[in-house]
Structures are given as structure tokens and as C-alpha cells.
Design a protein around this motif. Structure first.
Motif, PDB file in Angstrom:
ATOM      1  N   ASN A  50       0.659  -1.240   0.089  1.00 40.83           N
ATOM      2  CA  ASN A  50       0.040  -0.019   0.089  1.00 40.83           C
ATOM      3  C   ASN A  50       0.801   1.313   0.056  1.00 40.83           C
ATOM      4  OD1 ASN A  50       0.974   0.336   2.790  1.00 40.83           O
ATOM      5  ND2 ASN A  50      -1.070  -0.307   3.658  1.00 40.83           N
ATOM      6  N   ALA A  51       2.215   1.395  -0.433  1.00 36.87           N
ATOM      7  CA  ALA A  51       3.042   2.327  -0.362  1.00 36.87           C
ATOM      8  C   ALA A  51       2.441   3.429  -1.077  1.00 36.87           C
ATOM      9  CB  ALA A  51       4.464   1.951  -0.724  1.00 36.87           C
ATOM     10  N   GLN A  52       1.888   3.220  -2.473  1.00 39.99           N
ATOM     11  CA  GLN A  52       1.327   4.242  -3.123  1.00 39.99           C
ATOM     12  C   GLN A  52       0.251   5.048  -2.509  1.00 39.99           C
ATOM     13  OE1 GLN A  52       0.746   2.625  -7.131  1.00 39.99           O
ATOM     14  NE2 GLN A  52       2.201   1.157  -6.789  1.00 39.99           N
ATOM     15  N   THR A  53      -0.585   4.279  -1.908  1.00 38.68           N
ATOM     16  CA  THR A  53      -1.724   4.686  -1.291  1.00 38.68           C
ATOM     17  C   THR A  53      -1.382   5.734  -0.024  1.00 38.68           C
ATOM     18  OG1 THR A  53      -3.260   2.914  -1.836  1.00 38.68           O
ATOM     19  CG2 THR A  53      -4.054   4.449   0.000  1.00 38.68           C
ATOM     20  N   MET A  54      -0.450   5.194   0.594  1.00 31.88           N
ATOM     21  CA  MET A  54      -0.143   5.853   1.748  1.00 31.88           C
ATOM     22  C   MET A  54       0.687   7.151   1.471  1.00 31.88           C
ATOM     23  SD  MET A  54      -2.037   4.384   3.876  1.00 31.88           S
ATOM     24  CE  MET A  54      -1.550   5.704   5.101  1.00 31.88           C
ATOM     25  N   MET A  55       1.486   7.113   0.395  1.00 31.10           N
ATOM     26  CA  MET A  55       2.449   8.135   0.115  1.00 31.10           C
ATOM     27  C   MET A  55       1.633   9.166  -0.547  1.00 31.10           C
ATOM     28  SD  MET A  55       5.833   8.445  -2.373  1.00 31.10           S
ATOM     29  CE  MET A  55       6.769   7.378  -1.297  1.00 31.10           C
ATOM     30  N   ARG A  56       0.495   8.968  -1.078  1.00 33.50           N
ATOM     31  CA  ARG A  56      -0.600  10.042  -1.582  1.00 33.50           C
ATOM     32  C   ARG A  56      -1.181  10.556  -0.235  1.00 33.50           C
ATOM     33  NH1 ARG A  56      -2.229   5.796  -5.294  1.00 33.50           N
ATOM     34  NH2 ARG A  56      -1.720   6.295  -7.243  1.00 33.50           N
ATOM     35  N   TRP A  57      -1.433   9.663   0.722  1.00 35.15           N
ATOM     36  CA  TRP A  57      -2.023  10.539   1.938  1.00 35.15           C
ATOM     37  C   TRP A  57      -1.020  11.278   2.436  1.00 35.15           C
ATOM     38  CZ3 TRP A  57      -0.586  10.245   7.024  1.00 35.15           C
ATOM     39  CH2 TRP A  57      -1.353  10.763   7.853  1.00 35.15           C
ATOM     40  N   ALA A  58      -0.113  10.843   2.515  1.00 43.24           N
ATOM     41  CA  ALA A  58       1.077  11.610   3.318  1.00 43.24           C
ATOM     42  C   ALA A  58       1.467  13.074   2.541  1.00 43.24           C
ATOM     43  CB  ALA A  58       2.589  11.121   3.495  1.00 43.24           C
ATOM     44  N   MET A  59       1.379  12.810   1.137  1.00 43.13           N
ATOM     45  CA  MET A  59       1.536  14.197   0.501  1.00 43.13           C
ATOM     46  C   MET A  59       0.415  15.197   0.844  1.00 43.13           C
ATOM     47  SD  MET A  59       2.705  12.370  -3.145  1.00 43.13           S
ATOM     48  CE  MET A  59       2.808  14.056  -4.014  1.00 43.13           C
ATOM     49  N   ASP A  60      -0.886  14.572   1.077  1.00 41.81           N
ATOM     50  CA  ASP A  60      -1.848  15.526   1.278  1.00 41.81           C
ATOM     51  C   ASP A  60      -1.934  16.284   2.711  1.00 41.81           C
ATOM     52  OD1 ASP A  60      -2.863  15.109  -1.284  1.00 41.81           O
ATOM     53  OD2 ASP A  60      -4.066  13.712  -0.570  1.00 41.81           O
ATOM     54  N   GLN A  61      -0.851  15.546   3.554  1.00 41.95           N
ATOM     55  CA  GLN A  61      -0.933  16.034   4.750  1.00 41.95           C
ATOM     56  C   GLN A  61       0.097  17.159   5.188  1.00 41.95           C
ATOM     57  OE1 GLN A  61      -3.555  14.734   6.718  1.00 41.95           O
ATOM     58  NE2 GLN A  61      -3.661  13.619   4.591  1.00 41.95           N
ATOM     59  N   GLY A  62       0.977  17.408   4.391  1.00 38.62           N
ATOM     60  CA  GLY A  62       2.243  18.565   4.532  1.00 38.62           C
ATOM     61  C   GLY A  62       2.779  18.898   3.356  1.00 38.62           C
ATOM     62  N   ASP A  63       3.928  19.443   3.541  1.00 42.10           N
ATOM     63  CA  ASP A  63       4.901  20.274   2.521  1.00 42.10           C
ATOM     64  C   ASP A  63       5.765  19.134   1.843  1.00 42.10           C
ATOM     65  OD1 ASP A  63       3.877  22.779   2.878  1.00 42.10           O
ATOM     66  OD2 ASP A  63       5.064  22.633   4.892  1.00 42.10           O
ATOM     67  N   ALA A  64       6.106  17.946   2.484  1.00 40.73           N
ATOM     68  CA  ALA A  64       7.194  17.086   2.065  1.00 40.73           C
ATOM     69  C   ALA A  64       7.117  15.866   3.023  1.00 40.73           C
ATOM     70  CB  ALA A  64       8.718  17.538   2.258  1.00 40.73           C
ATOM     71  N   ILE A  65       7.519  14.676   2.452  1.00 44.07           N
ATOM     72  CA  ILE A  65       7.564  13.379   3.120  1.00 44.07           C
ATOM     73  C   ILE A  65       8.802  12.954   3.318  1.00 44.07           C
ATOM     74  CG2 ILE A  65       6.959  10.974   2.831  1.00 44.07           C
ATOM     75  CD1 ILE A  65       4.625  11.845   0.748  1.00 44.07           C
TER      76      ILE A  65
END
Length: 346
Positions: free
Chosen positions: A140-155
Motif C-alpha cells: 500500500n506504499a502508493q496509497t499511503m504516500m499519496r495520503w502523506a503528500m496531502d498532509q504536509g509540505d514534504a514526506i
């Protein structure tokens, strides 16, 4: 005298629903044959959280048992047949270094969201939870990376740079917006060095860790197969180096690999780049129908520490055995990080 296999089966029958044996796909067949549940990290995270058994025996490596201990209910206990079965990748990121790195990266005012691969310690998951981040698996790395991108400025993706880079490729994050942190973070450098200025324009900041098992797969083997057996298919795990992943026909988690092999047409020859126990199991399952071979032989020594002998020994003395557990402080924040993943991917 009973064999370890006979001891295991006898105790399974005696304990019935009070016992659940959980096995990761990378375990040897001698262990998988005794498992009530098998799967990759995401499947097992979901299933362990739903188990009714009082005793959960995790046949995998330590971070997996820790994750089960974080998600367990109050009346449950989690055990690992050999507590020295650790994960080299997980040990490449310490909680202290991750916390300090996040402080340095955030000093300029950017909101950095940490996203840790499930192959990390409970202590690291705690730091990630405190910083408002979450967990992912290779599935689920793609799903969770999209989620993280929506939460802040960088991952800040950790600890596996290959999975992070390969996921960035799928999501179309430009390479100019990615930054790999200094390798000193994992090489035991006594002085923590983070070039926050160099990372300041990156949207995807990568911890420099890697899986020693998947790091062994090299491009020249892919090129050799393309030349000698052009009809063969090649599927790889996304923990492999990006040049290997991009040259393959497909890449994905262990569950994805299993499904790909299952759905391939009869007569297909498939080379698989992941832990060899799984590849040999697939080869056995589809013999006389398809040809499944490892791209290269690569066994995980830590997964191999779980044996019938130590599984039987644990079960014989499970009432007195020391369970794998975490402190309440660790459970509080790491559980939030894990449950965010489970909720997003529900």
C-alpha cells in the motif's frame, strides 16, 4: 520420541482456538505448514488485529511481532520463537536519529510528514506517530504516500530508499524533487549530519536504508535473461534497486507476486526477484504448469532463524515464555500510526 513437527501439531490440537500461529511468506515450508494464517506484512497486520486467540505466535522477524504486540488486545500475548530474528533494514533507522532528523528538516517551517515502512522498530513508529505520520507496506506504499503528500509540505520516507524511490516513480514525483539523506545516518556515524538546506526543495526525502536481501538483485541478471530468454517474464519486489525494478515486467508486494504468478498463462516462465523461500514455494505449487525460478538466490538469514525445533520448544513452554511487548508510551503513538494505515486502506 516425538519430532518437532509432531509436538507442534499435538499442541495446536490441545490449545485449539486459544492459539494462533502466524507465518510470513518468507518462512520456510516447514514453518508454513503449521501456520493458521500466512501473508505479507499488510495482510498479517489486518488479520492479527482481528484474532480471537489468546496466544499469538509470530513466525517472522521481530518488528512484525512488535507490530502485533502494538495492535493486540489486553488479554492477548504475542511470541516469537527466536527473538534474535531481527531485520537489518529496520535497524538502519533508530528512533533518536529519526526524531532529530525531523527536527532539522522542519526547522525552516515546512511540515514534514514521516512515512515509515512497516519494516521498522516500534520505537521508530512511535516517533512517526508523534510527528503526525503513518506506516505503509510494500502493498500500500502508493496509497499511503499519496495520503502523506496531502498532509504536509514534504514526506520523510524511511527506512528503505528503494521502496520510496520506486513509489515516487509510480506517483510521478520528479527526480528533481527527491533527496536521499546522507548514508552516515545508518553507518553508525557518531555525528548526525542532515543537510536540511539541500533537502529544502524536495517533496520526497528518503532515508538511506535498504533491504540486504533485495539489494543483491542486479540489472545484469535482468539483461542476461532478456537476451537469452526473451519470452520469459520478470517480476520483482519494490525493495529492489530502481534500475532492476524499472527493467522488470512488473513489481509489487509478496501478495502481488503470488497473484501475478497465479494468473500467468500455463507454460509461462517467470523469474522472481524476492526472498527465495517464497519463490521455491511458488515453483513447487505450479510445477508441470509454469516454470518459476529465482532471479538470483537470496535467502533472509533472520527469517531462517525460525525453525520447527524452536517453534516446538516455545509451544511446549508457552505459559512461562516471555512475550514480545512494548511500553504503554510506545503503544500509544505507534498504534495511532499503524491504525491510520489500516483505516486509510480499509
Amino acid at each position: 520420541m516425538s519430532t518437532p513437527s509432531q509436538v507442534i501439531e499435538r499442541i495446536r490440537k490441545e490449545m485449539g482456538s486459544r492459539l494462533a500461529i502466524v507465518g510470513h511468506h518468507y518462512q520456510a515450508d516447514e514453518i508454513i505448514q503449521h501456520a493458521d494464517i500466512t501473508g505479507d506484512s499488510l495482510e498479517l497486520s489486518r488479520k492479527v488485529a482481528e484474532l480471537e486467540a489468546e496466544y499469538i505466535v509470530f513466525c517472522g522477524v521481530y518488528f512484525m511481532a512488535e507490530s502485533a504486540a502494538i495492535l493486540r488486545r489486553e488479554n492477548q500475548k504475542v511470541f516469537l520463537p527466536d527473538t534474535t530474528a531481527t531485520c537489518a533494514m529496520a535497524e538502519m533507522a533508530t528512533a533518536d536519529n529519526v526524531d532529530k532528523t525531523l527536527e532539522m528538516l522542519s526547522a525552516g517551517g515546512r511540515r514534514i510528514i514521516p512515512l515509515t515502512y512497516v519494516n521498522s522498530t516500534a520505537a521508530v513508529k512511535t516517533v512517526v506517530g508523534r510527528w503526525g505520520g503513518t506506516v505503509c507496506t510494500s502493498a500500500n506504499a502508493q496509497t499511503m504516500m499519496r495520503w502523506a503528500m496531502d498532509q504536509g509540505d514534504a514526506i520523510l520516507f524511511l527506512p528503505d530508499r528503494h521502496l520510496g524511490w520506486n513509489t515516487g516513480d509510480v506517483l510521478g514525483i520528479p527526480e528533481s524533487e527527491r533527496f536521499i539523506l546522507d548514508r552516515g545516518l545508518i553507518d553508525g556515524d557518531p555525528k548526525l549530519f542532515v543537510d536540511a538546506q539541500a533537502a529544502s526543495k524536495a517533496k520526497l526525502i528518503l532515508w538511506p536504508g535498504f533491504c540486504p536481501i533485495h539489494e543483491e538483485f542486479v540489472l545484469r541478471e535482468v539483461e542476461r535473461i532478456r537476451k537469452e530468454e526473451p519470452e520469459a517474464k520478470i517480476i520483482v519486489h519494490p525493495e529492489c534497486p530502481p534500475e532492476v525494478t524499472s527493467a522488470a515486467d512488473a513489481n509489487g508486494s509478496t501478495s502481488f507476486i503470488i497473484k501475478y504468478v497465479e494468473e500467468a498463462a500455463p507454460g509461462t516462465k517467470i523469474y522472481v526477484a524476492t526472498e527465495t523461500n517464497l519463490v521455491h514455494r511458488l515453483a513447487k505449487r505450479y510445477r508441470n504448469v509454469k516454470v518459476i525460478e529465482p532471479l538470483q538466490i537470496s535467502y533472509c538469514e533472520d527469517m531462517g532463524k525460525i525453525t520447527e525445533a524452536n517453534l516446538a520448544a516455545l509451544l511446549e513452554h508457552i505459559e512461562e515464555a516471555e512475550p514480545v511487548d512494548v511500553t504503554e508510551e510506545v503503544r500509544e503513538h505507534s498504534k495511532v500510526a499503524l491504525e491510520t494505515m489500516l483505516n486509510v486502506c480499509a
